[in-house]
Write a protein that holds these residues in place. Structure first.
Motif, mmCIF file in Angstrom:
data_model
loop_
_atom_site.group_PDB
_atom_site.id
_atom_site.type_symbol
_atom_site.label_atom_id
_atom_site.label_comp_id
_atom_site.label_asym_id
_atom_site.label_seq_id
_atom_site.Cartn_x
_atom_site.Cartn_y
_atom_site.Cartn_z
ATOM 1 N N GLU A 1 -29.191 -1.301 -106.589
ATOM 2 C CA GLU A 1 -29.658 -1.682 -105.255
ATOM 3 C C GLU A 1 -28.543 -1.497 -104.243
ATOM 4 O OE1 GLU A 1 -32.224 -5.049 -104.798
ATOM 5 O OE2 GLU A 1 -32.512 -5.170 -106.962
ATOM 6 N N SER A 2 -28.936 -1.040 -103.041
ATOM 7 C CA SER A 2 -27.983 -0.773 -101.977
ATOM 8 C C SER A 2 -28.707 -0.822 -100.637
ATOM 9 C CB SER A 2 -27.349 0.604 -102.177
ATOM 10 O OG SER A 2 -26.589 0.985 -101.057
ATOM 11 N N THR A 3 -27.970 -1.080 -99.590
ATOM 12 C CA THR A 3 -28.541 -1.027 -98.243
ATOM 13 C C THR A 3 -27.991 0.159 -97.462
ATOM 14 O OG1 THR A 3 -26.812 -2.509 -97.427
ATOM 15 C CG2 THR A 3 -28.902 -3.523 -98.140
ATOM 16 N N THR A 4 -27.135 0.965 -98.109
ATOM 17 C CA THR A 4 -26.541 2.129 -97.460
ATOM 18 C C THR A 4 -27.472 3.322 -97.621
ATOM 19 O OG1 THR A 4 -24.348 1.269 -97.987
ATOM 20 C CG2 THR A 4 -24.488 3.578 -97.294
ATOM 21 N N LYS A 5 -28.062 3.763 -96.507
ATOM 22 C CA LYS A 5 -29.019 4.870 -96.533
ATOM 23 C C LYS A 5 -28.316 6.212 -96.635
ATOM 24 C CE LYS A 5 -32.539 2.515 -93.817
ATOM 25 N NZ LYS A 5 -33.365 2.558 -92.594
ATOM 26 N N CYS A 6 -29.001 7.157 -97.270
ATOM 27 C CA CYS A 6 -28.539 8.537 -97.392
ATOM 28 C C CYS A 6 -29.687 9.456 -96.989
ATOM 29 C CB CYS A 6 -28.143 8.870 -98.825
ATOM 30 S SG CYS A 6 -26.841 7.866 -99.493
ATOM 31 N N SER A 7 -29.435 10.349 -96.063
ATOM 32 C CA SER A 7 -30.434 11.352 -95.687
ATOM 33 C C SER A 7 -30.168 12.601 -96.502
ATOM 34 C CB SER A 7 -30.336 11.680 -94.202
ATOM 35 O OG SER A 7 -30.625 10.540 -93.436
ATOM 36 N N ILE A 8 -31.137 13.002 -97.305
ATOM 37 C CA ILE A 8 -30.966 14.188 -98.141
ATOM 38 C C ILE A 8 -32.200 15.071 -98.076
ATOM 39 C CG2 ILE A 8 -29.327 13.129 -99.742
ATOM 40 C CD1 ILE A 8 -31.561 12.660 -101.680
ATOM 41 N N ARG A 9 -32.020 16.305 -98.473
ATOM 42 C CA ARG A 9 -33.123 17.259 -98.583
ATOM 43 C C ARG A 9 -33.043 17.893 -99.962
ATOM 44 N NH1 ARG A 9 -36.895 20.089 -96.069
ATOM 45 N NH2 ARG A 9 -37.288 22.230 -96.709
ATOM 46 N N PHE A 10 -34.118 17.747 -100.728
ATOM 47 C CA PHE A 10 -34.223 18.420 -102.019
ATOM 48 C C PHE A 10 -34.926 19.748 -101.776
ATOM 49 C CE2 PHE A 10 -33.912 14.017 -103.561
ATOM 50 C CZ PHE A 10 -32.977 14.167 -104.571
ATOM 51 N N GLU A 11 -34.335 20.856 -102.233
ATOM 52 C CA GLU A 11 -34.942 22.185 -102.101
ATOM 53 C C GLU A 11 -35.157 22.781 -103.476
ATOM 54 O OE1 GLU A 11 -33.062 24.905 -99.428
ATOM 55 O OE2 GLU A 11 -33.302 23.546 -97.719
ATOM 56 N N ASN A 12 -36.418 23.176 -103.745
ATOM 57 C CA ASN A 12 -36.777 23.784 -105.020
ATOM 58 C C ASN A 12 -36.501 25.282 -104.954
ATOM 59 O OD1 ASN A 12 -37.881 24.655 -107.391
ATOM 60 N ND2 ASN A 12 -39.945 23.915 -106.988
ATOM 61 N N LYS A 13 -35.442 25.721 -105.602
ATOM 62 C CA LYS A 13 -35.044 27.131 -105.610
ATOM 63 C C LYS A 13 -35.574 27.866 -106.840
ATOM 64 C CE LYS A 13 -32.660 27.001 -101.837
ATOM 65 N NZ LYS A 13 -33.122 27.731 -100.649
ATOM 66 N N THR A 14 -36.508 27.240 -107.563
ATOM 67 C CA THR A 14 -37.056 27.857 -108.766
ATOM 68 C C THR A 14 -38.404 28.505 -108.473
ATOM 69 O OG1 THR A 14 -38.399 26.011 -109.591
ATOM 70 C CG2 THR A 14 -36.036 25.928 -110.055
#
Length: 158
Positions: A32-45
């Motif tokens: 558990e955490s309150t520190t947000k992370c903005s990410i983008r998952f890209e499917n290269k397959t």
């Protein structure tokens, strides 16, 4: 490799996730955490990819399915664990060249995470192809080593 297995939900096109009873899988658990992370998952397959988040109890939750060449923007939190699987076969896919992606400090500003196909051993690749081509009852008739037959049967049992 991680042991995440799939089962079809009755009356649904979606797959639910069932974990094998192994220490490696049981140790995967988001913190558990309150520190947000903005990410983008890209499917290269060239495969549809199931993106799975491990919750705080260590249960895999299917977040979404990414068609080939697509991506998804999301907000996750530091300490969250993600894995990726081929939607059709359940075979492992890599997230940033690793079995598991863990959101860490420094990803708060947004990063892109690549989903790729790992380099499978010849043995694993043979099992993948044969399990797609053969019904379970056809395995015993093959003229292949018994150990390969046993490994194929294990894929059907899980």
């Amino acid at each position: 490799m991680l042991c995440v297995q799939y089962e079809m939900d009755p009356g649904s096109k979606c797959k639910s996730v069932k974990l094998a009873n192994t220490a490696a899988v049981q140790s995967l658990q988001s913190t558990e955490s309150t520190t947000k992370c903005s990410i983008r998952f890209e499917n290269k397959t060239s495969r549809c990819a199931d993106l799975l988040w491990f919750d705080f109890r260590g249960l895999a939750v299917r977040y979404c399915t990414l068609p080939p060449g697509t991506g998804v923007n999301m907000v996750t939190f530091v300490g969250h664990l993600w894995v990726c699987r081929d939607s059709e076969t359940g075979d492992q896919l890599f997230i940033n060249h690793s079995d598991v992606f863990k959101a860490v400090r420094g990803t708060e500003i947004g990063i892109t995470i690549m989903i790729t196909i790992p380099i499978y051993t010849l043995h694993e690749r043979c099992l993948q192809v044969l399990s797609r081509l053969l019904p379970k009852d056809g395995i015993k008739t093959l003229e292949i080593p018994e150990t390969l037959k046993d490994d194929l049967l294990k894929r059907y049992e899980s």
